[in-house]
Design a protein around this motif. Structure first.
Motif, PDB file in Angstrom:
ATOM      1  N   LEU A   1      -6.762   4.544  -2.118  1.00 48.90           N
ATOM      2  CA  LEU A   1      -6.417   5.968  -2.164  1.00 48.90           C
ATOM      3  C   LEU A   1      -5.737   6.417  -0.873  1.00 48.90           C
ATOM      4  CD1 LEU A   1      -9.626   7.335  -3.898  1.00 48.90           C
ATOM      5  CD2 LEU A   1      -7.298   7.482  -4.823  1.00 48.90           C
TER       6      LEU A   1
ATOM      7  N   ARG B   1      -3.215   9.747  -1.232  1.00 48.40           N
ATOM      8  CA  ARG B   1      -3.862  10.771  -2.045  1.00 48.40           C
ATOM      9  C   ARG B   1      -4.733  11.635  -1.141  1.00 48.40           C
ATOM     10  NH1 ARG B   1      -1.912  12.201  -6.422  1.00 48.40           N
ATOM     11  NH2 ARG B   1      -3.923  12.603  -7.416  1.00 48.40           N
TER      12      ARG B   1
ATOM     13  N   THR C   1     -12.265   0.566  -8.704  1.00 49.78           N
ATOM     14  CA  THR C   1     -11.624   1.422  -9.699  1.00 49.78           C
ATOM     15  C   THR C   1     -12.219   1.186 -11.073  1.00 49.78           C
ATOM     16  OG1 THR C   1      -9.551   1.492  -8.452  1.00 49.78           O
ATOM     17  CG2 THR C   1      -9.417   1.990 -10.802  1.00 49.78           C
TER      18      THR C   1
ATOM     19  N   CYS D   1       2.862  11.275  -2.338  1.00 48.64           N
ATOM     20  CA  CYS D   1       2.110  10.054  -2.608  1.00 48.64           C
ATOM     21  C   CYS D   1       3.060   8.871  -2.445  1.00 48.64           C
ATOM     22  CB  CYS D   1       1.525  10.084  -4.014  1.00 48.64           C
ATOM     23  SG  CYS D   1       0.354  11.432  -4.272  1.00 48.64           S
TER      24      CYS D   1
ATOM     25  N   ARG E   1     -13.076   8.559  -3.431  1.00 51.04           N
ATOM     26  CA  ARG E   1     -13.905   8.210  -4.588  1.00 51.04           C
ATOM     27  C   ARG E   1     -15.043   9.210  -4.791  1.00 51.04           C
ATOM     28  NH1 ARG E   1     -17.744   4.640  -6.882  1.00 51.04           N
ATOM     29  NH2 ARG E   1     -16.704   3.011  -8.141  1.00 51.04           N
TER      30      ARG E   1
ATOM     31  N   ASP F   1     -11.452   3.832  -1.853  1.00 51.41           N
ATOM     32  CA  ASP F   1     -11.014   4.702  -0.765  1.00 51.41           C
ATOM     33  C   ASP F   1      -9.851   4.094   0.013  1.00 51.41           C
ATOM     34  OD1 ASP F   1     -12.870   6.581  -1.450  1.00 51.41           O
ATOM     35  OD2 ASP F   1     -14.266   6.136   0.191  1.00 51.41           O
TER      36      ASP F   1
END
Length: 409
Positions: A254, A259, A301, A142, A263, A251
């Protein structure tokens, strides 16, 4: 003989703190303070440095041993702090040989680690629940995270060793065990037959009929295997509380975090779990103010908290970690990160209050941690009107709720 352990960060550090306490005692060390550092955020490192300086002033005669992820990543910066007698890496801290009185500092290349050794721990000082390491390290990258460079590659503990550890803890009187690691949903890929986490948990519970309660530490939403789903549905001893490593609800963010879920995946996981186990509670890790986060992506979020009904949030303002890709991305002002983190925490508090209100008048089973406080099956804090014996499970009725959780009699 005084061996004090000060652990920062994750539950794995709590487990490892007890392993080190045992090694230090067996080596005959006295007046020793073990500081087990965390590198997740700059704030975690600051707190550890502050604690070391305070301990050096208050207990100048004590020997301070510094270890943990921050010490693994930058050992020279910790070895120069006042009162520090040695620095041990994350591999060395778990080896008895490095706890002998005359042993020097030692920090090896954690990326070369190939396995993780099992250690028998029978007591967790001052704690009503016990922690068992089932996995170590992480193979993912990540963009915000430095932890793989502190913990090394993913390695799993064989079922037999996990079973031995759990049996020892049950014999010591523990009624709740938490399986922990850095990335426990990656469990098993390096073992013969590649047993997934769910298969290991299923076999563990079958072989431990005397264990009343089992919890899992943080799960990656995209790696919950079918065995684990069946346990969520059918095994009451696997408690109805899952903590998800989500980090963001946008998204775009992320993807920039690198990641492996989106979502929709989070919403699908929470929906499926509730269908299988009505009333299940969810915790979540969330980062506020990740580089390039706009008010619009932050709003996604924030909305996810209510859409997924995330009850217990661990919120972190984004913290730059040197050497990570995210540290080179366009940053969000620190004041904005802090403000967004506060908004997420407020949303989490509202979600927790809604969850708690649904339990008014219901019976809950609480693991007492002190005579008057404990946690329910859903990991909600409970204030007990009648004294209970720490470490025991009691059945009580919820009579009220407040900002701290449930009130029960």
């Amino acid at each position: 003989m005084t061996i004090d352990v000060l652990s920062f960060g994750c539950r794995l550090n709590t487990y490892e703190g007890e392993v080190m306490r045992g090694h230090a005692r067996e080596a005959g060390l006295s007046d020793t303070i073990i500081v087990n550092t965390c590198a997740v955020t700059a704030e975690a490192e600051r707190q550890a440095r502050q604690a070391i300086r305070r301990l050096a002033r208050e207990r100048p005669e004590a020997k301070i041993v510094v270890t943990g992820c921050a010490a693994q990543i930058a050992p020279e910066s910790w070895g120069g702090l006042p009162g520090v007698s040695r620095v041990l890496g994350n591999a060395e801290k778990l080896e008895a040989a490095h706890w002998q009185p005359d042993s020097p500092s030692a920090v090896s290349d954690i990326m070369a680690a190939k396995e993780t050794a099992a250690h028998l721990v029978t007591e967790f000082a001052g704690r009503a629940r016990a922690f068992v390491q089932v996995q170590q390290g992480c193979d993912h990258r990540c963009t915000f995270c430095i932890i793989p460079y502190g913990r090394g590659p993913s390695r799993s503990v064989a079922l037999g060793a996990i079973l031995d550890q759990c049996r020892s803890l049950i014999a010591s009187g523990y009624q709740e065990i938490v399986l922990t690691g850095v990335d426990i949903t990656s469990y098993g890929h390096d073992l013969p037959g590649q047993p997934p986490l769910g298969q290991m948990v299923r076999r563990l519970l079958a072989l431990l009929p005397d264990l009343p309660r089992l919890r899992l530490s943080s799960l990656d939403p995209c790696e919950i295997d079918e065995d684990l789903w069946r346990l969520i549905a059918d095994e009451p001893r696997l408690l109805p509380h899952l903590h998800l490593s989500i980090q963001a609800g946008s998204d775009l963010i992320l993807k920039r975090m690198k990641r492996r879920h989106l979502r929709a995946d989070v919403l699908a996981v929470t929906k499926r779990a509730r269908q299988l186990r009505p009333g299940i509670a969810f915790g979540a890790d969330l980062i506020a103010g990740f580089p390039t986060e706009t008010e619009e992506t932050f709003a996604e979020t924030l909305a996810l908290v209510s859409e997924a009904d995330l009850t217990m949030l661990h919120v972190f303002p984004y913290s730059e970690r040197s050497g990570t890709p995210a540290a080179r991305m366009p940053s969000v002002p620190k004041a904005v990160r802090k403000e967004r983190a506060a908004r997420l925490r407020a949303a989490g508090a509202e979600a927790a209050a809604r969850f708690d209100a649904r339990h008014l008048g219901q019976s809950v089973r609480v693991l007492a941690e002190t005579e008057t406080r404990g946690h329910s099956e859903h990991f909600r804090p409970v204030c007990l009107a009648a004294p209970a014996e720490p470490g025991q499970i009691v059945t009580v009725t919820v009579t009220g709720v407040d900002a701290d959780g449930l009130i029960a009699a």
